[in-house]
Write a protein that holds these residues in place. Structure first.
Motif, PDB file in Angstrom:
ATOM      1  N   UNK A   1      66.956  44.707  71.222  1.00  0.00           N
ATOM      2  CA  UNK A   1      65.667  44.399  70.472  1.00  0.00           C
ATOM      3  C   UNK A   1      64.686  45.618  69.869  1.00  0.00           C
ATOM      4  N   UNK A   2      64.482  45.776  68.946  1.00  0.00           N
ATOM      5  CA  UNK A   2      63.672  46.730  68.256  1.00  0.00           C
ATOM      6  C   UNK A   2      64.276  48.210  68.389  1.00  0.00           C
ATOM      7  N   UNK A   3      65.431  48.394  69.031  1.00  0.00           N
ATOM      8  CA  UNK A   3      66.282  49.575  69.097  1.00  0.00           C
ATOM      9  C   UNK A   3      65.705  50.090  70.663  1.00  0.00           C
ATOM     10  N   UNK A   4      65.232  49.008  71.377  1.00  0.00           N
ATOM     11  CA  UNK A   4      64.769  49.677  72.937  1.00  0.00           C
ATOM     12  C   UNK A   4      65.912  49.460  73.735  1.00  0.00           C
ATOM     13  N   UNK A   5      66.206  50.771  74.746  1.00  0.00           N
ATOM     14  CA  UNK A   5      67.278  50.578  75.400  1.00  0.00           C
ATOM     15  C   UNK A   5      66.396  51.440  76.848  1.00  0.00           C
ATOM     16  N   UNK A   6      65.376  50.778  77.108  1.00  0.00           N
ATOM     17  CA  UNK A   6      64.559  51.350  78.163  1.00  0.00           C
ATOM     18  C   UNK A   6      65.077  50.910  79.415  1.00  0.00           C
ATOM     19  N   UNK A   7      65.407  49.668  79.910  1.00  0.00           N
ATOM     20  CA  UNK A   7      65.770  49.126  81.202  1.00  0.00           C
ATOM     21  C   UNK A   7      64.644  49.083  81.993  1.00  0.00           C
ATOM     22  N   UNK A   8      64.779  48.215  83.204  1.00  0.00           N
ATOM     23  CA  UNK A   8      63.681  47.854  84.131  1.00  0.00           C
ATOM     24  C   UNK A   8      63.600  48.513  85.303  1.00  0.00           C
ATOM     25  N   UNK A   9      64.366  49.455  85.699  1.00  0.00           N
ATOM     26  CA  UNK A   9      64.595  50.191  86.803  1.00  0.00           C
ATOM     27  C   UNK A   9      63.490  50.978  86.994  1.00  0.00           C
ATOM     28  N   UNK A  10      63.054  51.232  88.479  1.00  0.00           N
ATOM     29  CA  UNK A  10      61.882  52.089  88.511  1.00  0.00           C
ATOM     30  C   UNK A  10      61.899  53.495  88.204  1.00  0.00           C
ATOM     31  N   UNK A  11      60.881  54.217  87.581  1.00  0.00           N
ATOM     32  CA  UNK A  11      60.605  55.296  87.109  1.00  0.00           C
ATOM     33  C   UNK A  11      59.764  56.218  87.681  1.00  0.00           C
ATOM     34  N   UNK A  12      60.180  57.412  88.035  1.00  0.00           N
ATOM     35  CA  UNK A  12      59.231  58.336  89.033  1.00  0.00           C
ATOM     36  C   UNK A  12      59.316  59.757  88.516  1.00  0.00           C
ATOM     37  N   UNK A  13      58.166  60.567  88.340  1.00  0.00           N
ATOM     38  CA  UNK A  13      58.410  61.927  88.106  1.00  0.00           C
ATOM     39  C   UNK A  13      56.858  62.672  88.588  1.00  0.00           C
ATOM     40  N   UNK A  14      57.013  64.007  88.344  1.00  0.00           N
ATOM     41  CA  UNK A  14      55.817  64.640  88.595  1.00  0.00           C
ATOM     42  C   UNK A  14      55.354  64.846  89.778  1.00  0.00           C
ATOM     43  N   UNK A  15      54.236  65.630  89.844  1.00  0.00           N
ATOM     44  CA  UNK A  15      53.527  65.904  91.300  1.00  0.00           C
ATOM     45  C   UNK A  15      52.144  65.511  91.374  1.00  0.00           C
ATOM     46  N   UNK A  16      51.587  65.731  92.629  1.00  0.00           N
ATOM     47  CA  UNK A  16      50.105  65.166  92.771  1.00  0.00           C
ATOM     48  C   UNK A  16      49.314  66.347  92.048  1.00  0.00           C
ATOM     49  N   UNK A  17      48.277  65.586  91.367  1.00  0.00           N
ATOM     50  CA  UNK A  17      47.140  66.554  90.729  1.00  0.00           C
ATOM     51  C   UNK A  17      45.801  66.188  91.159  1.00  0.00           C
ATOM     52  N   UNK A  18      44.862  66.997  90.979  1.00  0.00           N
ATOM     53  CA  UNK A  18      43.530  66.585  91.359  1.00  0.00           C
ATOM     54  C   UNK A  18      42.644  66.507  90.264  1.00  0.00           C
ATOM     55  N   UNK A  19      43.267  66.272  88.853  1.00  0.00           N
ATOM     56  CA  UNK A  19      42.479  65.747  87.851  1.00  0.00           C
ATOM     57  C   UNK A  19      42.234  64.262  87.738  1.00  0.00           C
ATOM     58  N   UNK A  20      41.036  63.924  87.934  1.00  0.00           N
ATOM     59  CA  UNK A  20      40.587  62.507  87.934  1.00  0.00           C
ATOM     60  C   UNK A  20      40.915  61.589  86.717  1.00  0.00           C
ATOM     61  N   UNK A  21      41.364  60.320  87.319  1.00  0.00           N
ATOM     62  CA  UNK A  21      41.574  59.343  85.931  1.00  0.00           C
ATOM     63  C   UNK A  21      40.083  59.063  85.438  1.00  0.00           C
ATOM     64  N   UNK A  22      39.989  58.962  84.200  1.00  0.00           N
ATOM     65  CA  UNK A  22      38.764  58.710  83.698  1.00  0.00           C
ATOM     66  C   UNK A  22      38.638  57.302  82.662  1.00  0.00           C
ATOM     67  N   UNK A  23      39.735  56.866  82.137  1.00  0.00           N
ATOM     68  CA  UNK A  23      39.912  55.680  81.630  1.00  0.00           C
ATOM     69  C   UNK A  23      41.285  54.962  81.524  1.00  0.00           C
ATOM     70  N   UNK A  24      40.967  53.655  81.529  1.00  0.00           N
ATOM     71  CA  UNK A  24      42.377  52.883  81.384  1.00  0.00           C
ATOM     72  C   UNK A  24      42.182  52.007  80.200  1.00  0.00           C
ATOM     73  N   UNK A  25      43.018  51.941  79.196  1.00  0.00           N
ATOM     74  CA  UNK A  25      42.898  51.069  78.075  1.00  0.00           C
ATOM     75  C   UNK A  25      44.433  50.533  77.845  1.00  0.00           C
TER      76      UNK A  25
END
Length: 187
Positions: A35-59
């Motif tokens: 569908x639309x060329x999407x080949x993402x799958x539905x398995x869990x995705x995880x990456x990166x490290x802990x940061x202290x930069x705060x969340x400012x917005x969700x849209x």
């Protein structure tokens, strides 16, 4: 008489299926196009490290092939763990599934706080609050804030069904960064 009619009908359907399979493979076409060329799958995705930069917005945003949730931070953030399953409030352990609309639940754990160095909240949501109006969205049904505790921020993202998703880490604008969750409209 009824059995003979039923067997004849089954034979006609099977003959049509066999003919259809033969003609499509002879033509070299495939009915399994993504569908639309999407080949993402539905398995869990995880990456990166802990940061202290705060969340400012969700849209959120609607696109032709997927719906999107954008988490924006005041600084570099690249840490997340996102997968289907139960989501709990940070620090309390209260399940969010009874309070989140949708046929499936994406558990979003961001490796960054939703508060500043003085422990003042940097987003206007209280734990358990619905973050976005998702009227007319094809896939997204709900985004619920699960809180922020010990540098992690949690959201429950309710979707129509268990569908493929991807996660992007984007830099900018300026010194900000974004973690983007895209959920396909269908398989």
């Amino acid at each position: 008489m009824r059995i003979r009619s039923a067997l004849t009908a089954v034979a006609v359907v099977l003959a049509g299926l066999v003919a259809g399979v033969g003609s499509s493979s002879a033509a070299g076409s495939s009915n399994t196009a993504a569908y639309c060329g999407i080949t993402w799958g539905s398995a869990e995705k995880s990456a990166g490290a802990l940061s202290d930069a705060p969340l400012t917005e969700v849209r959120t945003g609607r696109h032709d092939c997927y719906d999107r949730v954008v988490f924006e931070f005041a600084g570099p953030v690249d840490g997340y763990a996102i997968g289907y399953g139960e989501t709990w409030t940070e620090g309390e352990g209260l399940a969010l599934s009874p309070y989140t609309a949708g046929g499936a639940l994406l558990r979003v754990s961001l490796r960054a706080p939703a508060y500043d160095d003085a422990h003042q909240g940097t987003v206007p949501y209280a734990v358990g609050e619905h973050v976005a109006n998702l009227l007319r969205y094809s896939t997204l049904r709900d985004v619920v804030f699960g809180g922020s505790f010990e540098g992690y921020s949690t959201f429950a993202v309710g979707v129509r069904a268990r569908l493929p998703f991807r996660v992007l880490v984007l830099t900018g604008p300026g010194t900000h960064s974004r973690i983007v969750l895209d959920v396909a409209h269908q398989w």
